[in-house]
Design a protein around this motif. Sequence first.
Motif, PDB file in Angstrom:
ATOM      1  N   MET A   1       0.840  -1.166   0.000  1.00  0.00           N
ATOM      2  CA  MET A   1       0.000   0.000   0.000  1.00  0.00           C
ATOM      3  C   MET A   1       0.899   1.249   0.000  1.00  0.00           C
ATOM      4  SD  MET A   1      -2.870   1.345   2.722  1.00  0.00           S
ATOM      5  CE  MET A   1      -3.635  -0.212   2.859  1.00  0.00           C
ATOM      6  N   HIS A   2       0.526   2.228  -0.776  1.00  0.00           N
ATOM      7  CA  HIS A   2       1.269   3.470  -0.875  1.00  0.00           C
ATOM      8  C   HIS A   2       0.352   4.639  -0.539  1.00  0.00           C
ATOM      9  CE1 HIS A   2       4.790   1.628  -2.681  1.00  0.00           C
ATOM     10  NE2 HIS A   2       3.946   0.869  -3.377  1.00  0.00           N
ATOM     11  N   ALA A   3       0.937   5.679  -0.024  1.00  0.00           N
ATOM     12  CA  ALA A   3       0.161   6.880   0.294  1.00  0.00           C
ATOM     13  C   ALA A   3       0.978   8.104  -0.077  1.00  0.00           C
ATOM     14  CB  ALA A   3      -0.181   6.911   1.771  1.00  0.00           C
ATOM     15  N   ARG A   4       0.312   9.136  -0.523  1.00  0.00           N
ATOM     16  CA  ARG A   4       1.007  10.389  -0.844  1.00  0.00           C
ATOM     17  C   ARG A   4       1.381  11.130   0.424  1.00  0.00           C
ATOM     18  NH1 ARG A   4      -1.340  14.337  -4.755  1.00  0.00           N
ATOM     19  NH2 ARG A   4       0.757  15.088  -4.448  1.00  0.00           N
TER      20      ARG A   4
END
Length: 157
Positions: A1-4
């Motif tokens: 999972m990636h987040a800005r």
Amino acid sequence: MHARRVVLASGRRGTPRKLAIPVPAEMEAHVHYAMADARAFAGRRVVVVGLGDVAMEAATALAHQPGTTVTVLARGTSFRRGKARNIAAMERAAGAGRLRIVWEAELQALAAGEAQVSCGAQVDTLRVDAVFVMIGAVAPWAFLRASGVRRASAVDA
């Protein structure tokens, strides 16, 4: 999972700021950077260093313990910040003789059972059983930077 973006809400506690003076070995167990139970200090001579909300809350809690002598060391000349209720509680406790606020004061040295306090050109020695250092905290920025976290400016947000 990636987040800005990730919001890290670590609060203002961080690592407590330490005294700028050496703490002799015989006083290490008597210098505290947090208070969990004011009742444990009933009947003792206590110095509280600082005048932020945490310091005021600790000082007033200690001042309500039977037989406890509380001296608050404040660098300033008056209350400059803090919640109105904490300032009012300090003023009530001081007015009732439950605690003493020493303005323009600085802790100069500690020795077994003693604290040297300067107030202007005058230096007094206080007998102490415990010293509470409530002078703020240092945020864990070095750790966070080492973990790859970078601070966003207000413009980035």
